[in-house]
Write a protein that holds these residues in place. Structure first.
Motif, PDB file in Angstrom:
ATOM      1  N   ASP A  44      -2.106  -2.487  -8.799  1.00 44.27           N
ATOM      2  CA  ASP A  44      -2.556  -3.765  -8.251  1.00 44.27           C
ATOM      3  C   ASP A  44      -1.423  -4.453  -7.478  1.00 44.27           C
ATOM      4  O   ASP A  44      -1.657  -5.048  -6.419  1.00 44.27           O
ATOM      5  N   ARG A  45      -0.202  -4.375  -8.024  1.00 45.15           N
ATOM      6  CA  ARG A  45       0.934  -4.990  -7.336  1.00 45.15           C
ATOM      7  C   ARG A  45       1.188  -4.293  -6.004  1.00 45.15           C
ATOM      8  O   ARG A  45       1.399  -4.949  -4.977  1.00 45.15           O
ATOM      9  N   TRP A  46       1.141  -2.975  -6.008  1.00 51.08           N
ATOM     10  CA  TRP A  46       1.362  -2.207  -4.782  1.00 51.08           C
ATOM     11  C   TRP A  46       0.264  -2.486  -3.765  1.00 51.08           C
ATOM     12  O   TRP A  46       0.519  -2.631  -2.566  1.00 51.08           O
ATOM     13  N   HIS A  47      -0.974  -2.592  -4.255  1.00 54.60           N
ATOM     14  CA  HIS A  47      -2.105  -2.916  -3.383  1.00 54.60           C
ATOM     15  C   HIS A  47      -1.902  -4.286  -2.742  1.00 54.60           C
ATOM     16  O   HIS A  47      -2.129  -4.468  -1.531  1.00 54.60           O
ATOM     17  N   ALA A  48      -1.457  -5.264  -3.548  1.00 56.16           N
ATOM     18  CA  ALA A  48      -1.219  -6.604  -3.014  1.00 56.16           C
ATOM     19  C   ALA A  48      -0.066  -6.603  -2.019  1.00 56.16           C
ATOM     20  O   ALA A  48      -0.132  -7.254  -0.962  1.00 56.16           O
ATOM     21  N   THR A  51      -1.125  -5.524   1.466  1.00 56.25           N
ATOM     22  CA  THR A  51      -2.207  -6.244   2.148  1.00 56.25           C
ATOM     23  C   THR A  51      -1.923  -6.315   3.648  1.00 56.25           C
ATOM     24  O   THR A  51      -0.860  -6.792   4.067  1.00 56.25           O
ATOM     25  N   PRO A  52      -2.853  -5.833   4.480  1.00 56.76           N
ATOM     26  CA  PRO A  52      -2.606  -5.818   5.929  1.00 56.76           C
ATOM     27  C   PRO A  52      -2.375  -7.216   6.497  1.00 56.76           C
ATOM     28  O   PRO A  52      -3.009  -8.191   6.078  1.00 56.76           O
ATOM     29  N   GLN A  53      -1.451  -7.292   7.435  1.00 55.59           N
ATOM     30  CA  GLN A  53      -1.115  -8.537   8.124  1.00 55.59           C
ATOM     31  C   GLN A  53      -1.490  -8.387   9.594  1.00 55.59           C
ATOM     32  O   GLN A  53      -1.053  -7.440  10.261  1.00 55.59           O
ATOM     33  N   PHE A  54      -2.299  -9.317  10.076  1.00 54.96           N
ATOM     34  CA  PHE A  54      -2.830  -9.215  11.438  1.00 54.96           C
ATOM     35  C   PHE A  54      -2.353 -10.372  12.313  1.00 54.96           C
ATOM     36  O   PHE A  54      -2.076 -11.478  11.824  1.00 54.96           O
ATOM     37  N   LEU A 179     -11.783  -9.186   8.148  1.00 58.51           N
ATOM     38  CA  LEU A 179     -11.398  -7.824   8.511  1.00 58.51           C
ATOM     39  C   LEU A 179     -11.424  -6.968   7.250  1.00 58.51           C
ATOM     40  O   LEU A 179     -10.713  -7.263   6.278  1.00 58.51           O
ATOM     41  N   ILE A 180     -12.276  -5.949   7.244  1.00 59.05           N
ATOM     42  CA  ILE A 180     -12.393  -5.024   6.120  1.00 59.05           C
ATOM     43  C   ILE A 180     -11.515  -3.819   6.429  1.00 59.05           C
ATOM     44  O   ILE A 180     -11.754  -3.111   7.412  1.00 59.05           O
ATOM     45  N   CYS A 181     -10.521  -3.587   5.595  1.00 59.97           N
ATOM     46  CA  CYS A 181      -9.505  -2.575   5.875  1.00 59.97           C
ATOM     47  C   CYS A 181      -9.568  -1.469   4.825  1.00 59.97           C
ATOM     48  O   CYS A 181      -9.608  -1.745   3.623  1.00 59.97           O
ATOM     49  N   ARG A 182      -9.530  -0.224   5.292  1.00 56.65           N
ATOM     50  CA  ARG A 182      -9.609   0.921   4.379  1.00 56.65           C
ATOM     51  C   ARG A 182      -8.509   1.927   4.712  1.00 56.65           C
ATOM     52  O   ARG A 182      -8.178   2.153   5.868  1.00 56.65           O
ATOM     53  N   ARG A 183      -7.983   2.489   3.620  1.00 58.32           N
ATOM     54  CA  ARG A 183      -7.032   3.595   3.741  1.00 58.32           C
ATOM     55  C   ARG A 183      -7.207   4.471   2.513  1.00 58.32           C
ATOM     56  O   ARG A 183      -7.441   3.971   1.402  1.00 58.32           O
ATOM     57  N   ASP A 184      -7.110   5.782   2.698  1.00 59.71           N
ATOM     58  CA  ASP A 184      -7.282   6.726   1.586  1.00 59.71           C
ATOM     59  C   ASP A 184      -6.377   6.354   0.423  1.00 59.71           C
ATOM     60  O   ASP A 184      -5.228   5.931   0.620  1.00 59.71           O
ATOM     61  N   ASP A 185      -6.919   6.536  -0.793  1.00 62.76           N
ATOM     62  CA  ASP A 185      -6.192   6.329  -2.046  1.00 62.76           C
ATOM     63  C   ASP A 185      -5.967   4.862  -2.384  1.00 62.76           C
ATOM     64  O   ASP A 185      -5.249   4.546  -3.336  1.00 62.76           O
ATOM     65  N   PHE A 186      -6.563   3.946  -1.620  1.00 61.11           N
ATOM     66  CA  PHE A 186      -6.435   2.527  -1.916  1.00 61.11           C
ATOM     67  C   PHE A 186      -7.819   1.880  -1.914  1.00 61.11           C
ATOM     68  O   PHE A 186      -8.705   2.294  -1.163  1.00 61.11           O
ATOM     69  N   ALA A 187      -7.983   0.865  -2.757  1.00 60.86           N
ATOM     70  CA  ALA A 187      -9.193   0.060  -2.689  1.00 60.86           C
ATOM     71  C   ALA A 187      -9.193  -0.714  -1.373  1.00 60.86           C
ATOM     72  O   ALA A 187      -8.130  -1.018  -0.821  1.00 60.86           O
ATOM     73  N   PRO A 188     -10.361  -1.028  -0.826  1.00 60.24           N
ATOM     74  CA  PRO A 188     -10.396  -1.766   0.449  1.00 60.24           C
ATOM     75  C   PRO A 188      -9.764  -3.148   0.320  1.00 60.24           C
ATOM     76  O   PRO A 188      -9.740  -3.753  -0.754  1.00 60.24           O
ATOM     77  N   TRP A 189      -9.247  -3.635   1.431  1.00 62.41           N
ATOM     78  CA  TRP A 189      -8.782  -5.019   1.529  1.00 62.41           C
ATOM     79  C   TRP A 189      -9.783  -5.812   2.364  1.00 62.41           C
ATOM     80  O   TRP A 189     -10.315  -5.316   3.353  1.00 62.41           O
TER      81      TRP A 189
END
Length: 207
Positions: A44-48, A51-54, A179-189
């Motif tokens: 969860d910490r790594w996922h946070a 978090t993509p920055q746009f 913005l719905i963001c996806r990358r393999d091995d991670f839950a969507p942001w």
């Protein structure tokens, strides 16, 4: 009759062995549970942290057209996103549920973009209502342009000046995006973004 010491000792040993086995199982279970909890916290910490920055901007074009520029600014360890889809949301917090019979159907209200801009329908594979831009890949440090157009007043709005009133309604209101963001091995942001809209000269449209 003598006491069967051998049997008694054997039985006692078996009981203690069973207790020890249960204790070991509980200790192992607690250790596994702790490891799982620590693993979840770390994920969860790594996922946070990732978090993509746009940086998202609107560049005005000719007439009612404009360009939405979606730039993935970071974080650097993210590297890239496999897919970024963009949704246009309502720019205010009003409830537009129809209250008068015959004014509009719930489907018409849901299909209307309640804000200053929408995607140009069917351009860059946008949906028919200009509300959703399907996913596209993006790497950190790169951007993608997408076509926009100013929204028009709903057909059920009355009056010759409805387009002027519509534009006035959205003056100084942001274009709200998710913005719905996806990358393999991670839950969507899901990244919300309120975008300032460049002012345009007011043009009164008659008819």
């Amino acid at each position: 009759m003598g006491t069967p010491w051998a049997a008694l000792v054997g039985g006692t040993t078996a009981v203690f062995s069973a207790i020890a086995a249960v204790g070991s199982w509980r200790a192992a279970h607690r250790a596994n549970s702790t490891a799982d909890a620590v693993g979840r916290i770390e994920r969860d910490r790594w996922h946070a942290d990732l978090t993509p920055q746009f940086r998202v901007t609107i560049e005005r074009g000719d007439g009612d057209r404009a360009t939405l520029n979606v730039y993935l600014a970071g974080p650097l360890p993210l590297g890239h996103l496999d897919e970024v889809s963009v949704q246009v949301k309502q720019s205010d917090d009003m409830d537009y549920t129809p209250t008068l019979p015959g004014a509009a159907t719930p489907e018409q209200v849901a299909a209307q973009v309640w804000g200053p801009y929408r995607f140009v329908p069917h351009v860059n594979e946008a949906d028919a209502n200009g509300q959703v831009m399907p996913g596209f890949p993006l790497r950190v440090g790169a951007g993608q342009p997408r076509a926009l157009e100013r929204t028009r007043a709903p057909l059920w709005w009355d009056g010759n000046d409805r387009e002027a009133r519509w534009r006035d309604k959205w003056l100084n209101k942001p274009m709200r995006l998710v913005l719905i963001c996806r990358r393999d091995d991670f839950a969507p942001w899901e990244v919300p973004y309120d975008l300032d809209v460049p002012e345009a000269p007011r043009v009164r449209i008659l008819g």
